[in-house]
Design an enzyme around this catalytic site. Structure first.
Site, PDB file in Angstrom:
ATOM      1  CG  HIS A   1      38.012  50.765  41.871  1.00 50.07           C
ATOM      2  ND1 HIS A   1      37.976  50.272  40.669  1.00 50.07           N
ATOM      3  CD2 HIS A   1      39.233  50.706  42.617  1.00 50.07           C
ATOM      4  CE1 HIS A   1      38.960  49.405  40.578  1.00 50.07           C
ATOM      5  NE2 HIS A   1      39.974  49.708  41.789  1.00 50.07           N
TER       6      HIS A   1
ATOM      7  N   GLY B   1      47.928  48.219  37.429  1.00 45.78           N
ATOM      8  CA  GLY B   1      47.516  47.336  38.641  1.00 45.78           C
ATOM      9  C   GLY B   1      45.999  47.212  38.838  1.00 45.78           C
TER      10      GLY B   1
ATOM     11  CB  CYS C   1      31.254  44.262  36.170  1.00 44.69           C
ATOM     12  SG  CYS C   1      31.824  45.579  37.364  1.00 44.69           S
TER      13      CYS C   1
HETATM   14  P1  AMP Z   1      42.416  47.326  41.533  1.00 44.98           P
HETATM   15  O1  AMP Z   1      43.195  46.492  41.658  1.00 44.98           O
HETATM   16  O2  AMP Z   1      42.861  48.815  41.528  1.00 44.98           O
HETATM   17  O3  AMP Z   1      41.499  47.129  40.308  1.00 44.98           O
HETATM   18  O4  AMP Z   1      41.324  47.467  43.090  1.00 44.98           O
HETATM   19  C1  AMP Z   1      40.434  46.458  43.146  1.00 44.98           C
HETATM   20  C2  AMP Z   1      40.285  46.282  44.519  1.00 44.98           C
HETATM   21  O5  AMP Z   1      39.176  45.482  44.768  1.00 44.98           O
HETATM   22  C3  AMP Z   1      41.561  45.546  45.231  1.00 44.98           C
HETATM   23  O6  AMP Z   1      42.014  46.465  46.288  1.00 44.98           O
HETATM   24  C4  AMP Z   1      40.655  44.319  45.920  1.00 44.98           C
HETATM   25  O7  AMP Z   1      41.241  44.157  47.120  1.00 44.98           O
HETATM   26  C5  AMP Z   1      39.317  44.762  45.958  1.00 44.98           C
HETATM   27  N1  AMP Z   1      38.201  43.569  46.002  1.00 44.98           N
HETATM   28  C6  AMP Z   1      38.544  42.636  45.088  1.00 44.98           C
HETATM   29  N2  AMP Z   1      37.073  41.916  45.599  1.00 44.98           N
HETATM   30  C7  AMP Z   1      36.449  42.660  46.388  1.00 44.98           C
HETATM   31  C8  AMP Z   1      35.073  42.582  47.319  1.00 44.98           C
HETATM   32  N3  AMP Z   1      34.422  41.372  47.218  1.00 44.98           N
HETATM   33  N4  AMP Z   1      34.933  43.139  48.227  1.00 44.98           N
HETATM   34  C9  AMP Z   1      35.836  44.690  48.289  1.00 44.98           C
HETATM   35  N5  AMP Z   1      36.817  44.670  47.814  1.00 44.98           N
HETATM   36  C10 AMP Z   1      37.301  43.735  46.872  1.00 44.98           C
HETATM   37 ZN    ZN Z   2      30.639  47.516  36.949  1.00 44.93          ZN
END
Ligand code: AMP
Ligand code: ZN
Length: 113
Positions: free
Chosen positions: A101, A94, A6
């Site tokens: 989160h 999405g 994860c």
């Molecule tokens: P979701 O699509 O609601 O699952 O949100 C996941 C979010 O994590 C997206 O907005 C991505 O841009 C963000 N994300 C993915 N990898 C990283 C990372 N390494 N650091 C910070 N945010 C990230």
């Molecule tokens: Zn986790």
């Protein structure tokens, strides 16, 4: 409880770096790597819960802790303290990272839904 494959568990453990905005014993806040607003934070519980479908009575307190962190973050905003919270639950909604989160968005007018 964490999950080895994860992304957010790896960020919480420090194995992968991120820009930390705030944290306490239960919650980590980082900047989203692909911001969709001038301020785009991710409010992440420090426990591996996949999403709301995975939420149980015994860990439901993390939802309140996420909201209290959103309140704290809003109080630290300069100017207008309006913010939007988004939680994607499930791939079709999405969700791309399957560790619960909340997106904290601010810094622009958001009339669209
Ligand atoms: P979701 O699509 O609601 O699952 O949100 C996941 C979010 O994590 C997206 O907005 C991505 O841009 C963000 N994300 C993915 N990898 C990283 C990372 N390494 N650091 C910070 N945010 C990230
Ligand atoms: Zn986790």
């Amino acid at each position: 409880m964490s999950s080895h494959d994860c992304l957010f568990c790896k960020i919480i453990s420090g194995d992968i770096s991120a820009t930390v905005v705030d944290q306490n014993d239960d919650i980590l806040v980082i900047k989203d790597i692909h911001p969709k607003a001038p301020i785009h934070y991710l409010i992440i519980p420090k426990i591996h819960i996949k999403n709301i479908q995975d939420l149980q009575e015994e860990n439901s307190r993390y939802i309140a802790k996420m909201m209290l962190m959103a309140k704290k973050l809003s109080q630290k905003l300069s100017g207008d303290q309006s913010f939007r919270l988004i939680m994607n639950n499930g791939a079709q909604a999405g969700q791309s990272v399957f560790h619960m989160h909340c997106h904290f968005l601010s810094g622009k007018v958001m009339n669209d839904f």
